[in-house]
Design a protein around this motif. Structure first.
Motif, PDB file in Angstrom:
ATOM      1  N   PHE A 214     -11.433   2.453 -65.181  1.00  0.00           N
ATOM      2  CA  PHE A 214     -11.543   1.157 -65.831  1.00  0.00           C
ATOM      3  C   PHE A 214     -11.761  -0.023 -64.886  1.00  0.00           C
ATOM      4  CE2 PHE A 214      -9.258   3.740 -68.923  1.00  0.00           C
ATOM      5  CZ  PHE A 214     -10.031   3.507 -70.049  1.00  0.00           C
ATOM      6  N   SER A 215     -11.640   0.192 -63.602  1.00  0.00           N
ATOM      7  CA  SER A 215     -11.792  -0.909 -62.655  1.00  0.00           C
ATOM      8  C   SER A 215     -13.172  -0.850 -62.015  1.00  0.00           C
ATOM      9  CB  SER A 215     -10.720  -0.820 -61.563  1.00  0.00           C
ATOM     10  OG  SER A 215     -10.931  -1.812 -60.594  1.00  0.00           O
ATOM     11  N   SER A 216     -13.740  -2.013 -61.803  1.00  0.00           N
ATOM     12  CA  SER A 216     -15.048  -2.060 -61.144  1.00  0.00           C
ATOM     13  C   SER A 216     -14.906  -2.069 -59.620  1.00  0.00           C
ATOM     14  CB  SER A 216     -15.811  -3.309 -61.606  1.00  0.00           C
ATOM     15  OG  SER A 216     -15.084  -4.465 -61.254  1.00  0.00           O
ATOM     16  N   ALA A 217     -13.675  -2.178 -59.131  1.00  0.00           N
ATOM     17  CA  ALA A 217     -13.448  -2.216 -57.686  1.00  0.00           C
ATOM     18  C   ALA A 217     -13.748  -0.856 -57.056  1.00  0.00           C
ATOM     19  CB  ALA A 217     -12.007  -2.626 -57.380  1.00  0.00           C
ATOM     20  N   ASP A 218     -14.271  -0.895 -55.839  1.00  0.00           N
ATOM     21  CA  ASP A 218     -14.536   0.312 -55.065  1.00  0.00           C
ATOM     22  C   ASP A 218     -13.245   0.682 -54.348  1.00  0.00           C
ATOM     23  OD1 ASP A 218     -15.731   2.379 -53.650  1.00  0.00           O
ATOM     24  OD2 ASP A 218     -16.522   1.042 -52.103  1.00  0.00           O
ATOM     25  N   VAL A 219     -12.419   1.500 -55.009  1.00  0.00           N
ATOM     26  CA  VAL A 219     -11.106   1.861 -54.489  1.00  0.00           C
ATOM     27  C   VAL A 219     -11.213   3.183 -53.734  1.00  0.00           C
ATOM     28  CG1 VAL A 219      -8.712   2.384 -55.080  1.00  0.00           C
ATOM     29  CG2 VAL A 219      -9.966   0.675 -56.403  1.00  0.00           C
ATOM     30  N   HIS A 220     -10.895   3.146 -52.454  1.00  0.00           N
ATOM     31  CA  HIS A 220     -10.871   4.357 -51.637  1.00  0.00           C
ATOM     32  C   HIS A 220      -9.442   4.876 -51.587  1.00  0.00           C
ATOM     33  CE1 HIS A 220     -14.863   3.903 -49.364  1.00  0.00           C
ATOM     34  NE2 HIS A 220     -14.889   3.093 -50.403  1.00  0.00           N
ATOM     35  N   GLU A 221      -9.312   6.155 -51.297  1.00  0.00           N
ATOM     36  CA  GLU A 221      -7.986   6.763 -51.237  1.00  0.00           C
ATOM     37  C   GLU A 221      -7.873   7.617 -49.979  1.00  0.00           C
ATOM     38  OE1 GLU A 221      -5.385  10.143 -53.606  1.00  0.00           O
ATOM     39  OE2 GLU A 221      -7.137   9.293 -54.589  1.00  0.00           O
ATOM     40  N   ILE A 222      -6.723   7.534 -49.337  1.00  0.00           N
ATOM     41  CA  ILE A 222      -6.409   8.398 -48.198  1.00  0.00           C
ATOM     42  C   ILE A 222      -5.131   9.145 -48.549  1.00  0.00           C
ATOM     43  CG2 ILE A 222      -5.692   8.493 -45.782  1.00  0.00           C
ATOM     44  CD1 ILE A 222      -7.288   5.934 -45.305  1.00  0.00           C
ATOM     45  N   LEU A 223      -5.206  10.472 -48.425  1.00  0.00           N
ATOM     46  CA  LEU A 223      -4.023  11.300 -48.603  1.00  0.00           C
ATOM     47  C   LEU A 223      -3.559  11.699 -47.209  1.00  0.00           C
ATOM     48  CD1 LEU A 223      -2.079  12.716 -50.521  1.00  0.00           C
ATOM     49  CD2 LEU A 223      -3.664  14.655 -50.563  1.00  0.00           C
ATOM     50  N   LEU A 224      -2.386  11.212 -46.828  1.00  0.00           N
ATOM     51  CA  LEU A 224      -1.881  11.455 -45.479  1.00  0.00           C
ATOM     52  C   LEU A 224      -1.486  12.907 -45.273  1.00  0.00           C
ATOM     53  CD1 LEU A 224       0.363   8.300 -44.958  1.00  0.00           C
ATOM     54  CD2 LEU A 224      -1.986   8.667 -44.184  1.00  0.00           C
ATOM     55  N   SER A 225      -1.713  13.385 -44.094  1.00  0.00           N
ATOM     56  CA  SER A 225      -1.305  14.725 -43.679  1.00  0.00           C
ATOM     57  C   SER A 225       0.165  14.686 -43.277  1.00  0.00           C
ATOM     58  CB  SER A 225      -2.166  15.149 -42.489  1.00  0.00           C
ATOM     59  OG  SER A 225      -1.541  16.141 -41.738  1.00  0.00           O
ATOM     60  N   PRO A 226       0.875  15.785 -43.419  1.00  0.00           N
ATOM     61  CA  PRO A 226       2.279  15.813 -42.972  1.00  0.00           C
ATOM     62  C   PRO A 226       2.449  15.519 -41.478  1.00  0.00           C
ATOM     63  CG  PRO A 226       1.840  17.666 -44.424  1.00  0.00           C
ATOM     64  CD  PRO A 226       0.512  17.005 -44.145  1.00  0.00           C
ATOM     65  N   VAL A 227       1.397  15.693 -40.680  1.00  0.00           N
ATOM     66  CA  VAL A 227       1.505  15.443 -39.238  1.00  0.00           C
ATOM     67  C   VAL A 227       0.988  14.063 -38.827  1.00  0.00           C
ATOM     68  CG1 VAL A 227       1.446  17.891 -38.645  1.00  0.00           C
ATOM     69  CG2 VAL A 227      -0.697  16.600 -38.748  1.00  0.00           C
ATOM     70  N   THR A 228       0.706  13.198 -39.789  1.00  0.00           N
ATOM     71  CA  THR A 228       0.262  11.843 -39.475  1.00  0.00           C
ATOM     72  C   THR A 228       1.348  11.142 -38.669  1.00  0.00           C
ATOM     73  OG1 THR A 228      -0.997  11.742 -41.538  1.00  0.00           O
ATOM     74  CG2 THR A 228      -0.511   9.643 -40.455  1.00  0.00           C
ATOM     75  N   ASP A 229       0.934  10.507 -37.551  1.00  0.00           N
ATOM     76  CA  ASP A 229       1.952   9.846 -36.733  1.00  0.00           C
ATOM     77  C   ASP A 229       1.895   8.325 -36.816  1.00  0.00           C
ATOM     78  OD1 ASP A 229      -0.416   9.798 -35.360  1.00  0.00           O
ATOM     79  OD2 ASP A 229       0.395  10.525 -33.474  1.00  0.00           O
ATOM     80  N   THR A 230       0.709   7.747 -37.084  1.00  0.00           N
ATOM     81  CA  THR A 230       0.638   6.296 -37.277  1.00  0.00           C
ATOM     82  C   THR A 230      -0.268   5.978 -38.457  1.00  0.00           C
ATOM     83  OG1 THR A 230      -1.237   5.907 -35.808  1.00  0.00           O
ATOM     84  CG2 THR A 230       0.954   5.825 -34.792  1.00  0.00           C
ATOM     85  N   LEU A 231       0.182   5.079 -39.273  1.00  0.00           N
ATOM     86  CA  LEU A 231      -0.584   4.677 -40.453  1.00  0.00           C
ATOM     87  C   LEU A 231      -1.852   3.944 -40.052  1.00  0.00           C
ATOM     88  CD1 LEU A 231      -0.724   4.577 -43.521  1.00  0.00           C
ATOM     89  CD2 LEU A 231       0.644   2.480 -43.435  1.00  0.00           C
TER      90      LEU A 231
END
Length: 167
Positions: free
Chosen positions: A55-72
């Protein structure tokens, strides 16, 4: 405006929360803002994302973090490269093994977020991650307006409770 059927997609409060999230993304308009979306169910997060993208016209990207991610910050810059999406959703914080270290480093790097990102950053958190943000990254957390809460519908709360008891 976003419209959700209560019987199919959750409660009226979730409809209001989804509308608030869409409005917060829209009002950021090319500037950095931090939006905290609190939901204790991963499936509910996905439902809200599906509605937003539909329903939104915004270009929304998504990142799914890995369990080993150390810095956002590094995870975001690696994922988006030189692009500046209209909005970025970060999911998977609850699965990060060294979450305390990630949150502390986010607080240390907070000024870089504002300098480098010209879009709203939506962090999907659960109650535990939200508490950790308050304690370990108070300066970063203070950039967020009021946390938008997505409550689980009553039938899902019962199922969630039964799963927790049997686990």
């Amino acid at each position: 405006m976003i419209s959700l059927s209560d019987s199919e997609n959750g409660t009226a409060s979730s409809t209001a929360a989804t509308t608030r999230l869409a409005r917060a993304i829209r009002l950021s308009g090319g500037e950095f803002s931090l939006i905290l979306a609190c939901c204790n169910g991963v499936e509910r997060q996905q439902q809200v994302l599906n509605v937003l993208t539909e329903f939104s016209s915004a270009d929304v990207h998504e990142i799914l973090l890995s369990p080993v991610t150390d810095t956002l910050y590094t995870a975001i810059t690696s994922a988006i490269g030189a692009t500046q999406p209209e909005a970025l959703m970060i999911r998977g914080l609850e699965s990060v093994v060294e979450i305390n270290q990630l949150i502390i480093s986010t607080n240390i790097m907070r000024d870089e977020f504002r300098k480098q990102f010209r879009f709203p950053l939506v962090l999907w958190v659960n109650d535990e991650i939200l508490r950790k943000l308050v304690w370990l990254a108070p300066d970063f957390k203070d950039w967020a307006a009021t946390t938008i809460r997505f409550e689980l519908p009553q039938n899902q709360l019962i199922e969630f409770g039964q799963q927790a008891i049997s686990a």
